[in-house]
Design a protein around this motif. Structure first.
Motif: not given
Length: 222
Positions: A58-78
């Protein structure tokens, strides 16, 4: 009483977390801790991992190596991307819905517009605004299209709640009135043109950071 199937648990967890993310209760960049969530929902890690995958889709979370799962950020482009997608899809829905709009539906949409104008906070405004759009678009009867629009409105809500956690001021939405006036007169092209411009209005909402410095977040205010 049997155990709740893991797929059902995963669906419930993803719905609850998605709502928290959209409402701003879980901030962009916040870590989603698998152990804590499993404990909260009294389940194993398996449905939690599935819930995380659904949030990523859904684009609400992002999985990062060695950092686990975090809430996705967003910017003006999105924000702009969602606004442009809404403009295309909502206009398509309105063109198909126009012939099925009754005076009762338009009256209900006008009531929603008034509720939005009178809303004391951003959550009240967003609920009324979403209801207005849903009322004039739902008669198109195109379920997949409406589901896609619902997803975009959820994204819009997330941007909005992040930008205006406080400092919301009552506003009169003249575009809503103009759209309704055109629809009542059977001027579908005019209503569609106003709607197309309306949903691409991106506002700038200042939000104080914890450091005391101010940062600006952009949101769709239409």
């Amino acid at each position: 009483m049997g155990k709740e199937p893991e797929d059902t648990i995963a669906s419930r967890i993803s719905r609850v977390l998605a709502d928290r993310i959209v409402r701003g209760e879980l901030a962009p960049g916040a870590r989603l801790r698998q152990d804590h969530i499993a404990e909260e929902f009294e389940t194993s890690h398996v449905p939690v991992r599935e819930a995380f995958r659904r949030l990523e889709a859904q684009g609400l979370a992002i999985s990062e190596p060695r950092r686990g799962v975090r809430v996705a950020s967003f910017d003006l482009a999105e924000v702009r991307e969602v606004a442009e997608m809404r403009a295309v899809l909502e206009v398509l829905a309105l063109r198909h819905a126009a012939r099925h709009l009754t005076p009762a539906i338009l009256d209900a949409a006008e009531d929603a517009a008034r509720e939005g104008d009178a809303a004391a906070d951003v959550h009240g405004w967003e609920a009324a605004n979403r209801r207005f759009h849903r009322l004039i678009l739902a008669p198109c009867g195109m379920k997949r299209l409406l589901a896609s629009i619902d997803d975009l409105h959820a994204a819009s809500a997330r941007f909005l709640f992040s930008a205006w956690q406080s400092g919301w001021e009552k506003r009169t939405d003249h575009d809503h009135r103009a759209i309704l006036a055109a629809l009542r007169q059977g001027k579908t092209d005019e209503a569609a043109a106003i709607l197309q411009k309306h949903v691409q209005w991106i506002g700038r909402g200042p939000q104080p950071a914890k450091t005391g410095a101010a940062r600006e977040i952009f949101a769709i205010v239409g």
